[in-house]
Design a protein around this motif. Structure first.
Motif, PDB file in Angstrom:
ATOM      1  N   LEU A  60      50.165  -7.631 -53.865  1.00 47.22           N
ATOM      2  CA  LEU A  60      49.235  -7.922 -52.807  1.00 47.22           C
ATOM      3  C   LEU A  60      50.369  -8.906 -51.949  1.00 47.22           C
ATOM      4  O   LEU A  60      49.965  -8.799 -50.778  1.00 47.22           O
ATOM      5  CB  LEU A  60      48.358  -8.504 -53.450  1.00 47.22           C
ATOM      6  CG  LEU A  60      47.147  -7.474 -53.828  1.00 47.22           C
ATOM      7  CD1 LEU A  60      46.059  -8.037 -54.642  1.00 47.22           C
ATOM      8  CD2 LEU A  60      46.573  -6.628 -52.887  1.00 47.22           C
ATOM      9  N   ILE A  61      50.582 -10.015 -52.622  1.00 52.90           N
ATOM     10  CA  ILE A  61      51.438 -10.892 -51.667  1.00 52.90           C
ATOM     11  C   ILE A  61      52.482 -10.251 -50.747  1.00 52.90           C
ATOM     12  O   ILE A  61      52.454 -10.742 -49.850  1.00 52.90           O
ATOM     13  CB  ILE A  61      51.929 -12.205 -52.690  1.00 52.90           C
ATOM     14  CG1 ILE A  61      50.741 -12.871 -53.233  1.00 52.90           C
ATOM     15  CG2 ILE A  61      52.813 -13.215 -51.829  1.00 52.90           C
ATOM     16  CD1 ILE A  61      49.936 -13.686 -52.473  1.00 52.90           C
ATOM     17  N   ALA A  62      53.268  -9.507 -51.403  1.00 54.62           N
ATOM     18  CA  ALA A  62      54.270  -8.887 -50.724  1.00 54.62           C
ATOM     19  C   ALA A  62      53.872  -8.031 -49.651  1.00 54.62           C
ATOM     20  O   ALA A  62      54.416  -8.056 -48.593  1.00 54.62           O
ATOM     21  CB  ALA A  62      55.359  -8.178 -51.827  1.00 54.62           C
ATOM     22  N   GLN A  63      53.025  -7.242 -49.888  1.00 56.38           N
ATOM     23  CA  GLN A  63      52.591  -6.355 -48.834  1.00 56.38           C
ATOM     24  C   GLN A  63      51.554  -6.984 -47.740  1.00 56.38           C
ATOM     25  O   GLN A  63      51.664  -6.501 -46.536  1.00 56.38           O
ATOM     26  CB  GLN A  63      51.788  -5.188 -49.294  1.00 56.38           C
ATOM     27  CG  GLN A  63      52.622  -4.410 -50.501  1.00 56.38           C
ATOM     28  CD  GLN A  63      51.721  -3.116 -50.951  1.00 56.38           C
ATOM     29  OE1 GLN A  63      50.733  -3.252 -51.394  1.00 56.38           O
ATOM     30  NE2 GLN A  63      52.374  -1.757 -50.670  1.00 56.38           N
ATOM     31  N   GLN A  64      50.851  -8.028 -48.317  1.00 61.36           N
ATOM     32  CA  GLN A  64      50.279  -8.556 -47.047  1.00 61.36           C
ATOM     33  C   GLN A  64      51.117  -9.496 -46.100  1.00 61.36           C
ATOM     34  O   GLN A  64      50.911  -9.526 -44.924  1.00 61.36           O
ATOM     35  CB  GLN A  64      49.167  -9.747 -47.835  1.00 61.36           C
ATOM     36  CG  GLN A  64      48.026 -10.095 -46.754  1.00 61.36           C
ATOM     37  CD  GLN A  64      48.018 -11.524 -46.170  1.00 61.36           C
ATOM     38  OE1 GLN A  64      49.026 -12.176 -46.419  1.00 61.36           O
ATOM     39  NE2 GLN A  64      47.031 -11.674 -45.003  1.00 61.36           N
ATOM     40  N   ASN A  65      52.166 -10.227 -46.596  1.00 60.69           N
ATOM     41  CA  ASN A  65      53.146 -11.025 -45.897  1.00 60.69           C
ATOM     42  C   ASN A  65      54.162 -10.122 -45.354  1.00 60.69           C
ATOM     43  O   ASN A  65      54.858 -10.483 -44.601  1.00 60.69           O
ATOM     44  CB  ASN A  65      53.810 -12.173 -47.038  1.00 60.69           C
ATOM     45  CG  ASN A  65      52.969 -13.436 -47.175  1.00 60.69           C
ATOM     46  OD1 ASN A  65      52.212 -13.907 -46.497  1.00 60.69           O
ATOM     47  ND2 ASN A  65      53.005 -13.539 -48.562  1.00 60.69           N
ATOM     48  N   GLN A  66      54.215  -8.965 -45.649  1.00 61.31           N
ATOM     49  CA  GLN A  66      55.106  -7.907 -45.521  1.00 61.31           C
ATOM     50  C   GLN A  66      56.820  -8.471 -45.807  1.00 61.31           C
ATOM     51  O   GLN A  66      57.641  -8.127 -44.856  1.00 61.31           O
ATOM     52  CB  GLN A  66      55.094  -7.359 -44.035  1.00 61.31           C
ATOM     53  CG  GLN A  66      53.774  -6.792 -43.709  1.00 61.31           C
ATOM     54  CD  GLN A  66      53.438  -6.379 -42.508  1.00 61.31           C
ATOM     55  OE1 GLN A  66      54.619  -6.083 -41.757  1.00 61.31           O
ATOM     56  NE2 GLN A  66      52.223  -6.434 -41.825  1.00 61.31           N
ATOM     57  N   TYR A  67      56.869  -9.526 -46.510  1.00 60.75           N
ATOM     58  CA  TYR A  67      58.092 -10.252 -46.937  1.00 60.75           C
ATOM     59  C   TYR A  67      58.045 -10.544 -48.136  1.00 60.75           C
ATOM     60  O   TYR A  67      56.852 -11.000 -48.928  1.00 60.75           O
ATOM     61  CB  TYR A  67      58.014 -10.982 -45.787  1.00 60.75           C
ATOM     62  CG  TYR A  67      59.041 -12.367 -46.059  1.00 60.75           C
ATOM     63  CD1 TYR A  67      60.499 -11.855 -46.204  1.00 60.75           C
ATOM     64  CD2 TYR A  67      58.932 -13.396 -46.649  1.00 60.75           C
ATOM     65  CE1 TYR A  67      61.426 -12.832 -46.296  1.00 60.75           C
ATOM     66  CE2 TYR A  67      59.880 -14.514 -46.677  1.00 60.75           C
ATOM     67  CZ  TYR A  67      61.357 -14.052 -46.482  1.00 60.75           C
ATOM     68  OH  TYR A  67      62.456 -14.885 -46.932  1.00 60.75           O
ATOM     69  N   ILE A  68      59.224 -10.462 -49.096  1.00 55.48           N
ATOM     70  CA  ILE A  68      59.274 -11.370 -50.454  1.00 55.48           C
ATOM     71  C   ILE A  68      60.440 -11.871 -50.354  1.00 55.48           C
ATOM     72  O   ILE A  68      61.612 -11.236 -49.872  1.00 55.48           O
ATOM     73  CB  ILE A  68      58.735 -10.369 -51.457  1.00 55.48           C
ATOM     74  CG1 ILE A  68      58.586 -11.288 -52.659  1.00 55.48           C
ATOM     75  CG2 ILE A  68      59.612  -9.205 -51.760  1.00 55.48           C
ATOM     76  CD1 ILE A  68      57.514 -12.050 -53.019  1.00 55.48           C
TER      77      ILE A  68
END
Lengths: 614, 305
Positions: free
Chosen positions: A223-231
């Motif tokens: 969720l974090i990676a997809q919401q930020n579109q970045y990891i």
């Protein structure tokens, strides 16, 4: 009634989740709502692992990373559909959960905590140093967000989505923890030996708890990676592992604990973000003093206050039962023909260094009999019982039970085959009610699976109802019916012993091993015990009894086996044993007058036992 | 060959550091069945305090940079002693605030509270010294010594000697003195020790003082090889714990053996594939836990049923 209440609760939760994002279009607040959801999701699974199963993990940032990098790599490198990648993140995280659970087979407590720290550090090192794949601190850009049609989620939709996931996690895990799985996790937490002895695979349930926590942490990462579109590797830190753990510890052992913890700590985190130096300092202070001030976390504090406000409310969630109409009959106890060999052990040996508690012991137990195992202290009686029940593996020899070779089987498998036991030093699940202790014994007889329990399917509910009835019947048999809803720890000692026998009976054994059931009982209770043992025999259950009270042994036994220094020195009918010179010598020493030995055996040995076991 | 010899030396020096920290884990674990999960932060604090002592004695503020001539053997020696003493004090505070309230309780509350204590130490250190690593030369010079062609840092030899001397001293104390016998008695059975008139609370406090002191000492010893920074501790402490597990947590000699094995392993694997160092060490530990959970020299604990 409770169905209706639950429905209302769910509807209210849905309304709250729907309205909350509509109440503001401030991006900062929406982000905070989203973060509460993400943190709750991670914590809901970790709650099962940490608070219910008692496995402290300090490496769940690693599993968060697994989920995050799975969606990142799948959507950027392999152009997967974002929804498919999101689902894959849970699956991949589950696989890693299995890996991190492997050491749990061998280590427990602090060493396991260290291993999980090491796992977290290894993942952190891999994603920060293996630049070709994971792009290190620079990070992976362009992670494809979840979308409807071709429109990526907006801030409000993200909150709705994570709120929905959180609600699903809450309902499914809540349903799981209420039933046989919840009891099994709690049993593993309370006493691994006792859990094994009622047929619960300790390792299996530890692995399951790790996998559940891995899936929810993996989804959070995704969720974090997809919401930020970045990891990037900056997300994956030891502090994150501590933060997750802090949420569940601070929230406390309850299905609502992680929610309270996630709300309070996410808000605190957002509030303290302005003063980063105080942020970690606060976590440190919370870890240091939080458990000291609130040993049961926020939810413990809240329910403690609630309890004070409405006294006398029933905590266990079960209310009065009608007394069961039928008497209990075990599930798998067949009325076997008597005098058949039920269990035979050949040439068992076990040595601890120079101490040899079991030395070439062979024995045979016949169906329908009460066998007693006696011998002076240190004769190796309990070790023999441990070998038979699979808790201790013999150095040599073999055991055949119900025509099956069980020598190398783990204890829980032996229990499931039909061999139950009690413990010399009580091993009850002290934090559970008496009824739940007995229902834990029914665990292996309840055939509903993981999904049925997660989704609260009719099958699992019916099984739970049946278990309630059976457990009640057993409690009636043991004279404990009126204490069914009391905490096991609150019962007097003599009753706790009976609860343990009830729990063992609940596994529907063919053979019941009782390890000094009369130890610590007063004369009245000892008499009742004799009745219980006789009643158990009448049910068709074979009994092997270790006992120092010779009056019990002589009253109930069909067959007595005598051990001394790890060796079998005699066996036979009680009256034969009473007059056996080797037995008399073992108890009283050489050079005794054989004429008055009948008397001295019963009294002398009882004293012997009292002296060393007090 | 030359590279191999070089790696062996730095591996032994690393092993000495791990050994000191591992002994610290061992001594509190054998007496209280607990240990400090914030040991890494303690080690970092020891390093930073030691560096500051050297700075102050050379007349600089504690955030200044060191000149090469500032680090004399005398100042360094005092720094080691001060680090040991201050961290020892921290150890006593740690015991009273984070360990004693939770001893004997089920669950692992002490794990959380010692981590919390470590985080507080770390953040205090961050406020005082900032995140930048501080470089400090060695008191015995920074010129590489050539032995059979291999270049060895003088500090590596100093670390090896200092740690071996400390370990031998500790071994003698534990085996020959009244205090050592008392510690071993407490380790064996706390209750029996109380009944024999041993002041168990005092022994336990001293165990924590020694454990933390050793971590502080290890911190200042390793600084001239690496650097001093707030974040230096976690990985050293983890490897030291791995070493203790490898050798046997309750056997001090086992811990030392494990530490040197681990140090050598790390240096030799580093020679081959530097990035695999940490991963392979933790994999080895997991294997050890699977096949010999009590460690190489440890005794298997038999649970009474």
């Amino acid at each position: 009634m409770s169905q209706l209440k639950k429905l209302i609760q769910i509807s209210l939760a849905i309304i709250a989740i729907t309205l909350l994002p509509l109440s503001t279009d401030n991006g900062f607040y929406l982000k905070i709502f989203f973060m509460i959801g993400v943190n709750y999701l991670a914590a809901s699974g970790l709650n099962v692992l940490v608070n219910y199963t008692g496995q402290k993990s300090l490496g769940h940032a690693g599993l968060f990373a697994v989920g995050a990098y799975t969606v990142a790599l799948l959507t950027t490198r392999l152009s997967w559909n974002p929804w498919l990648a999101f689902l894959a993140s849970g699956v991949v995280a589950a696989a890693f959960g299995l890996i991190i659970a492997l050491p749990a087979l061998r280590v427990r407590g602090p060493a396991l905590a260290m291993v999980t720290i090491a796992f977290g550090i290894v993942v952190e090192k891999i994603v920060s140093e293996w630049q070709d794949v994971f792009a290190g601190q620079q990070g992976i850009y362009g992670v494809v967000p979840l979308s409807i049609g071709n429109m990526p989620f907006n801030a409000q939709q993200w909150v709705w989505f994570v709120g929905g996931l959180g609600l699903i996690a809450h309902l499914t895990l809540g349903s799981l923890l209420k039933g046989k799985y919840g009891r099994a996790f709690a049993a593993v937490n309370a006493s691994e030996l006792a859990a094994e002895s009622v047929g619960i695979s300790v390792y299996g349930f530890k692995v399951l708890a790790f996998i559940i926590s891995a899936v929810t942490c993996g989804f959070s990462g995704a969720l974090i990676a997809q919401q930020n579109q970045y990891i990037s590797s900056d997300f994956i830190t030891f502090s994150l592992s501590i933060f997750f753990l802090l949420i569940v510890l601070f929230g406390g052992k309850s299905t609502y604990g992680p929610l309270l913890g996630a709300i309070v700590l996410t808000l605190l985190d957002a509030f303290l973000a302005r003063w980063p130096e105080w942020q970690h300092f606060t976590y440190g202070a919370l870890l240091l003093f939080g458990l000291y001030i609130m040993p049961n976390g926020l939810s413990g504090l809240v329910s403690g206050i609630a309890k004070k406000l409405k006294l006398g409310s029933n905590q266990s969630g079960v209310t009065n039962y009608d007394a069961p109409s039928q008497a209990w009959r075990g599930d798998t106890i067949d009325q076997q023909t008597k005098n058949e060999t039920l269990l035979s052990a050949q040439d068992l040996c076990k040595a601890y260094g120079g101490v040899v508690p079991t030395h070439h012991v062979s024995l045979e137990l016949k169906t329908g009999h009460i066998h007693s195992l006696i011998g002076p202290n240190g004769a190796g009686k309990t070790t023999l019982l441990n070998i038979l029940s699979g808790i201790v593996k013999p150095d040599q020899g073999n055991i055949v039970f119900l025509n099956t070779a069980i020598t190398k089987w783990p204890a829980h498998k032996i229990s499931n085959l039909g061999l139950a036991r009690t413990f010399q030093n009580l091993r009850l699940f002290t934090d559970m009610s008496v009824l739940d202790n007995v229902k834990t014994g029914l665990h292996a007889r309840m055939k509903s699976g993981l999904w049925a329990n997660l989704l609260s399917l009719p099958n699992s509910k019916r099984q739970e109802q049946e278990a309630n009835v059976k457990a009640q019947q057993i409690l009636v048999l043991m004279g404990l019916a009126d204490r069914a809803l009391d905490l096991a720890a609150s019962l007097p000692y003599g009753m706790q012993r009976r609860v343990e026998i009830a729990r063992a009976l609940a596994t529907s054994p063919q053979l019941l091993l009782l390890d000094e059931p009369a130890a610590g009982l007063n004369p009245q209770e000892t008499h009742e015990l004799i009745d219980i043992i006789v009643a158990i025999k009448k049910l068709g259950i074979t009994v092997l009894l270790i006992e120092h009270h010779m009056d019990i042994v002589m009253a109930v036994s069909d067959h007595v086996i005598v051990l001394d220094y790890g060796q079998k020195i005699a066996e036979g009918r009680p009256e034969e044993i009473r007059n056996n010179t080797r037995v008399i010598t073992a108890y009283l020493g050489e050079d005794d007058n054989a004429a008055d030995s009948n008397d001295t055996i019963s009294h002398g040995s009882a004293d012997l036992a009292g002296g060393t076991h007090a | 060959m030359v590279a191999l010899l070089q790696a062996v030396f730095s591996g032994l020096a690393l092993g000495g550091i791990y050994g000191l920290v591992a002994l610290g884990f061992s001594i509190t674990h054998s007496t209280t069945k607990t240990f400090n999960f914030g040991q890494g932060e303690f080690l970092a604090a020891g390093a930073l305090i030691g560096v500051s002592v050297v700075l102050m004695m050379s007349g600089h503020p504690i955030t200044a940079a060191l000149n090469p001539g500032d680090v004399t053997p005398l100042r360094y020696g005092i720094a080691v002693i001060v680090s040991f003493a201050v961290l020892g004090l921290f150890g006593a505070i740690l015991y009273f605030t984070a360990v004693r309230p939770f001893i004997g309780l089920s669950g692992l509350a002490w794990v959380m509270s010692t981590i919390g204590f470590g985080i507080i130490i770390q953040n205090t250190a961050l406020a005082l010294w900032g995140p930048t690593p501080i470089v400090m030369g060695s008191p015995v010079g920074n010129d590489v010594i050539r032995i059979a062609g291999a270049g060895i840092l003088p500090q590596e030899i100093l670390v090896l000697f200092a740690s071996i001397i400390t370990m031998v001293l500790l071994d003698i104390v534990m085996r020959k003195t009244r205090f050592g016998k008392a510690v071993r008695a407490v380790a064996h059975s706390r209750n029996a020790a109380i009944l024999m008139g041993i002041n168990v609370p005092a022994i336990v406090v001293i165990a924590f003082v020694m454990s933390s002191g050793l971590a502080g000492m290890a911190g200042i010893l390793v600084v001239p090889i690496t650097t001093a920074s707030v974040f230096m501790g976690l990985s050293i402490a983890l490897k030291a714990f791995s070493a203790a597990i490898l050798g046997g947590l309750n056997n001090p000699r086992g811990c030392i053996l494990g530490a040197f094995l681990l140090g050598l392993m790390e240096a030799l694997i580093g020679l081959w594939h530097a990035e695999l160092r940490e991963i392979s060490i933790f994999l080895v530990i997991i294997l050890v836990l699977v096949f010999k959970p009590e460690g190489l020299l440890g005794q298997r604990q038999v649970e009474k049923v």
